[in-house]
Every structure is written in C-alpha cells, then in structure tokens.
Write an enzyme that holds these catalytic residues in place. Sequence first.
Site, short mmCIF file in Angstrom:
data_model
loop_
_atom_site.label_atom_id
_atom_site.label_comp_id
_atom_site.label_asym_id
_atom_site.label_seq_id
_atom_site.Cartn_x
_atom_site.Cartn_y
_atom_site.Cartn_z
CE LYS A 111 -0.81 0.35 5.00
NZ LYS A 111 -1.81 0.36 6.08
CG ASP A 112 3.91 2.03 2.66
OD1 ASP A 112 2.85 2.57 3.04
OD2 ASP A 112 4.67 1.42 3.42
NE ARG A 163 -7.49 3.25 4.21
CZ ARG A 163 -7.71 2.45 5.25
NH1 ARG A 163 -8.90 1.95 5.45
NH2 ARG A 163 -6.74 2.16 6.08
NE ARG A 164 -6.55 2.32 9.13
CZ ARG A 164 -5.26 2.06 9.27
NH1 ARG A 164 -4.45 2.95 9.81
NH2 ARG A 164 -4.77 0.89 8.87
NE ARG A 178 3.87 9.57 10.28
CZ ARG A 178 5.05 9.74 9.73
NH1 ARG A 178 5.46 10.93 9.40
NH2 ARG A 178 5.83 8.73 9.49
NE ARG A 185 0.52 4.67 13.63
CZ ARG A 185 0.03 5.01 12.44
NH1 ARG A 185 -1.21 4.72 12.12
NH2 ARG A 185 0.78 5.63 11.55
CB CYS A 218 -0.70 5.79 -0.79
SG CYS A 218 0.78 6.51 -0.09
#
Length: 319
Positions: free
Chosen positions: A81-82, A129-130, A151, A157, A244
């Site tokens: 996805k990166d 997106r989330r 981040r 996190r 992305c």
Amino acid sequence: MTTNALKLGTRRSKLAMAQSGHVAEAVRRITGRPVELVEITTYGDVSREQLAQIGGTGVFVTALRDALLRGEVDFAVHSLKDLPTTQPDDLTLAAVPRREDPRDVLVARDGLTFAQLPAGSRVGTGSPRRMAQLNAYARGHGLDIETVPIRGNIDTRVGYVRSGELDAVVLAAAGLNRIGRIDEVTEFLAVDLVLPAPGQGALAVECAATSVDLAAALAELDDPHSRAAVTAERSLLAALEAGCSAPVGALADLLADGQVVNEMRLRGVVGSTDGSELVQLSTTGPVPTSHNDAMSLGRELAAEMLAKGAAGLMGERAQ
C-alpha cells in the site's frame, strides 16, 4: 547457482523487519542462498509530519528503490500500500506473496468495540481514509467520536491507548499479525464499516529489471489471486488520480460458487474526512486472468465513482 548472500533492502521498523524476515526465509528456501537484511532509513521514517503533508505516496519507498538501482541491495520488500501506483520501468514487481488479512482493527481501552465507545471518545489514526469512514459510520449510527491524527509505529500508537491519551486507535490487522500482537485487538472492523487501503495486507517484492534470474526465482513467491486483487484496487486508486494519503478505500475479493472461484468483487469508497459525504460503489466481474483485466476492473469502478462526485471529496485532486 552461486552461494554468495543476497542482500534484501528493508525499512528499519519492527514491522518492516518482521515482514522482510518472512520473505528472506522463503527466498533462502527457493534459491539455496543466504539472505542478508540491509536496513535502510526512508524519509517517511524520520519525518514527524503527517503523512498527507509530506506527500504520502512513496515516502517509505524511494530510499529502498534508490538502493536497488545503485546495486546496494539485490531486492527489496515493501508494504504494497506504500507503493506509488505507477511502476517504474527499471524495476520489476517480482512477487506479491499471499496476502494477509486486509482488514482494519480497533485497539480500544477496556476491551470496547467501536459501537461501545462512549460519547466524546477520541479515536487515533493517521489515515484520512479511516477518518472519513469512521466519522461517516458514527454519523449514521448516532455515535459521538472525535478522530485524532497520529503518527508512529505500532508501539507508539497502541501506547496512546494504554496511557489513556486516546480511547482507541485504528491499525491494520496485517501489521499486528506479523509482529505477533493480534491478541491486543478489541474489534476486527467489518469491511462494510471501513474499507481498507488499496493493497493493505499485501507485500511487494521488487528487484531491478535487469536482474532477470533473480526475478524468476522471486516469482515463485507470487500469489496470482492476491496480485489480481491488489492490481484492481490500485488501478482504482490510480484512475481516481489519488495518492496513497487520499481518503480512498478499496477491496477486491473473490466470490466462490461452491468450490469454484468464478468472480471478483471490487468495492471502493471515497469520503470527506468529516464523514459528511461518502461515495461508495462496487462492481463484480469475472476473475481477472491478466494484468490488463485487473486494471480495467479498477478503472471501470473509478469512472462510476467519479460520475457520482468522488473527485470533489479528494483534497489532492480537487485543488
């Protein structure tokens, strides 16, 4: 075949090292050669800015690709996805190994699920997106949450929840699985609630286009269904002209009739980060048998989404 060590370029994070370690083991078995991990620091690893502000696309990838092209490493492992959606001519995407669980997960205090979060709960995520989808779901179900941009690696996190600074964080299931921490998840978020990032849960194994023999060996790690799915998802992302870090979710899954897999369904979503507007569509077609088939599935759905107003919801495109 020679027995000198193959050099595998990887990011330094615990997750990247775990992912690369799995691939290294598989490559050792296939080639009979030792594989040495070469740790490379990328711009995305050292910058403390929000991903969306530092360009999103490619910030974790460029340094690895430069090392490949300079011949400092023989191949590299990325979180798929990166990767920017256009593949450079001088590099080969040699393998997309079998994909991990693509879903997002919630890690919340006191074992809570998303629907159980009390009013005013602070939910951390670095992903527009989330945010878009969580806020849309909250609006639709009468929940009062605040999404907070964060981040950092998985430890950082989850640490926000453990310290009480946040009530919950949203992460990718695949990352927690790969570092053996899936038992910390308090809810696997259904894809109807949050569609994952295009390519989430998949790895990309890349080498120089000139390394033909190595590419052929690495191709043994390729899972055709995973590759077809992520190709369709990333084609949707590319056709929306979104990077992305844009608020785009996509998931292609295979639909089986009994034991026979005969169709692929591609779902896509674009939303404003406050969740007030969401364009969510899906399309179903025969399982792609070529790269071009998978690409066209993504392009078709993107065209329908743009016709429904998706362009206005993506900050990068709308400016």
